[in-house]
Design an enzyme around this catalytic site. Structure first.
Site, PDB file in Angstrom:
ATOM      1  N   SER A  61    -108.675 -46.811  -0.156  1.00  0.00           N
ATOM      2  CA  SER A  61    -107.302 -45.645  -0.559  1.00  0.00           C
ATOM      3  C   SER A  61    -107.317 -44.580   0.182  1.00  0.00           C
ATOM      4  O   SER A  61    -106.421 -43.829   0.107  1.00  0.00           O
ATOM      5  CB  SER A  61    -107.793 -45.518  -1.937  1.00  0.00           C
ATOM      6  OG  SER A  61    -107.449 -46.289  -2.594  1.00  0.00           O
ATOM      7  N   LYS A  64    -104.040 -44.056   1.917  1.00  0.00           N
ATOM      8  CA  LYS A  64    -102.973 -43.927   1.232  1.00  0.00           C
ATOM      9  C   LYS A  64    -102.424 -42.272   1.712  1.00  0.00           C
ATOM     10  O   LYS A  64    -101.187 -41.945   1.457  1.00  0.00           O
ATOM     11  CB  LYS A  64    -103.379 -43.758  -0.223  1.00  0.00           C
ATOM     12  CG  LYS A  64    -103.539 -45.083  -0.992  1.00  0.00           C
ATOM     13  CD  LYS A  64    -104.039 -44.931  -2.467  1.00  0.00           C
ATOM     14  CE  LYS A  64    -104.253 -46.310  -2.861  1.00  0.00           C
ATOM     15  NZ  LYS A  64    -104.961 -46.370  -4.202  1.00  0.00           N
ATOM     16  N   TYR A 238    -108.892 -39.688  -8.120  1.00  0.00           N
ATOM     17  CA  TYR A 238    -108.602 -40.363  -9.136  1.00  0.00           C
ATOM     18  C   TYR A 238    -109.151 -39.314 -10.404  1.00  0.00           C
ATOM     19  O   TYR A 238    -108.682 -38.378 -10.707  1.00  0.00           O
ATOM     20  CB  TYR A 238    -109.198 -41.731  -9.193  1.00  0.00           C
ATOM     21  CG  TYR A 238    -108.984 -42.526  -8.233  1.00  0.00           C
ATOM     22  CD1 TYR A 238    -107.639 -42.703  -7.976  1.00  0.00           C
ATOM     23  CD2 TYR A 238    -110.068 -43.086  -7.286  1.00  0.00           C
ATOM     24  CE1 TYR A 238    -107.215 -43.636  -6.831  1.00  0.00           C
ATOM     25  CE2 TYR A 238    -109.607 -43.806  -6.162  1.00  0.00           C
ATOM     26  CZ  TYR A 238    -108.414 -44.240  -6.001  1.00  0.00           C
ATOM     27  OH  TYR A 238    -108.022 -44.860  -4.992  1.00  0.00           O
ATOM     28  N   VAL A 256    -112.763 -47.008  -2.107  1.00  0.00           N
ATOM     29  CA  VAL A 256    -113.833 -47.770  -2.759  1.00  0.00           C
ATOM     30  C   VAL A 256    -114.684 -48.514  -1.572  1.00  0.00           C
ATOM     31  O   VAL A 256    -115.580 -49.145  -1.996  1.00  0.00           O
ATOM     32  CB  VAL A 256    -113.278 -48.918  -3.597  1.00  0.00           C
ATOM     33  CG1 VAL A 256    -112.659 -48.305  -4.750  1.00  0.00           C
ATOM     34  CG2 VAL A 256    -112.370 -49.828  -2.832  1.00  0.00           C
TER      35      VAL A 256
HETATM   36  N1  GLU Z   1    -107.584 -51.431  -2.029  1.00  0.00           N
HETATM   37  C1  GLU Z   1    -108.033 -50.946  -3.373  1.00  0.00           C
HETATM   38  C2  GLU Z   1    -107.400 -51.270  -4.299  1.00  0.00           C
HETATM   39  O1  GLU Z   1    -106.014 -51.394  -4.330  1.00  0.00           O
HETATM   40  C3  GLU Z   1    -108.223 -49.417  -2.988  1.00  0.00           C
HETATM   41  C4  GLU Z   1    -108.854 -48.739  -4.019  1.00  0.00           C
HETATM   42  C5  GLU Z   1    -109.486 -47.582  -3.670  1.00  0.00           C
HETATM   43  O2  GLU Z   1    -109.962 -47.232  -2.546  1.00  0.00           O
HETATM   44  O3  GLU Z   1    -109.751 -46.775  -4.476  1.00  0.00           O
HETATM   45  O4  GLU Z   1    -108.018 -51.643  -5.602  1.00  0.00           O
END
Ligand code: GLU
Length: 302
Positions: A61, A64, A238, A256
């Site tokens: 993530s 992003k 988050y 993650v």
């Molecule tokens: N590719 C992971 C998902 O969409 C990213 C989640 C993350 O890194 O928090 O679940």
């Protein structure tokens, strides 16, 4: 700085067992729990690295932030009609909130929000996979950055919840592209592999008013740099963003894969990697490291 980083590293060197390595994307589960790296880059050009900082991991993530930074200069205020700017107070892949908020994700860093960003970017940048790699390489000052096909393939095959988020948004009219194409692109982005040294360098533009200190290129304007940092502070970890701001005091983004990158505007960026995650999906040792870093150095945004 060097002495403090070394003493934090030594202090947490054997700190494992507090969380769990992500396994819902199968290849992530093969990463050893005791990997640990810290890298710091200052806007004056100093660098400090310790631990497994040459080893690459899946940034997940954290990508992003890169896609949002690519989209920001290409879009106007209309973007914020399709995605919000508020903390979600829900898990990163929750469907519930999206249903009662009519397909508008709370922010660009929960999965639904990032899927909207990828969807919008693809309309403006059809060759997005290559362009994102070029973007990350130029920010990091390193050509050795790629997607991990095995991780991307696995997430694409098994990511039913993310596909559901995209379909739900499409049902509300908040998604333009084909779900399979946008989701495949999103999986590629999340599978990008970097080490902490590359990651800290790549995020330094957010500590430098949007300018890449390596070549003076204005990546985003000051206004967008300020806004992206604000979103990282309020939404980057988050449902643990409040606690992260309280303990660490830096805008940051987790993934993650166990990475966390954070910045202090005007000063520095820091990337930490340690794969064991807490229940919110954030690196346990990464947060502990960053909390000690700001307290012991006496620097944070507060
Ligand atoms: N590719 C992971 C998902 O969409 C990213 C989640 C993350 O890194 O928090 O679940």
């Amino acid at each position: 700085m060097k002495t403090i980083i070394k003493s934090i590293y030594d202090n947490y060197r054997n700190f494992t067992g507090a969380g769990k390595v992500a396994d819902y994307i199968a290849p992530l589960a093969n990463v050893s729990a005791d990997k640990y790296a810290i890298s710091v880059c200052t806007i004056e050009g100093e660098k400090y690295n310790i631990g497994d900082y040459k080893e690459k991991f899946s940034i997940q993530s954290i990508s992003k932030v890169l896609t949002l930074a690519m989209l920001a200069p290409l879009t106007g205020e209309e973007l914020w009609e399709c995605v919000g700017k508020e903390p979600s107070g829900s898990p990163f892949n929750s469907l519930v909130q999206l249903e009662y908020e009519k397909g508008i994700p709370r922010n660009p860093f929960i999965n639904a929000g990032a899927l909207v960003i990828t969807d919008k970017l693809l309309q403006k940048v059809p060759d997005l996979n290559n362009r994102l790699l070029e973007f990350a390489r130029s920010l990091a000052g390193s050509n050795d950055i790629d997607f991990n096909k095995e991780i991307a393939d696995n997430e694409y095959r098994t990511g039913e919840r993310n596909k559901a988020l995209a379909h739900l948004m499409k049902s509300f009219g908040n998604f333009n592209g084909k779900v399979s194409h946008v989701f495949r692109t999103y999986c590629n982005h999340c599978s990008m592999e970097m080490n902490t040294e590359q990651l800290a360098q790549a995020f330094l533009f957010l500590a430098n008013k949007g300018i890449n200190p390596l070549n003076g290129e204005q990546i985003v304007g000051y206004r967008d740099s300020k806004r992206i940092n604000a979103l990282m502070l309020t939404c980057g970890l988050y449902d643990e963003s409040g606690d992260f701001a309280y303990r660490v005091g830096m805008p940051g983004k987790s993934g993650v894969g166990g990475g966390i990158v954070a910045v202090i505007p005007g000063k520095l960026s820091i990337a930490v990697w340690s794969p064991e995650l807490n229940k919110y999906g954030n690196s346990c040792r990464g947060i502990a490291t960053l909390a000690d870093f700001t307290t012991e150095l006496g620097i944070s945004i507060f």
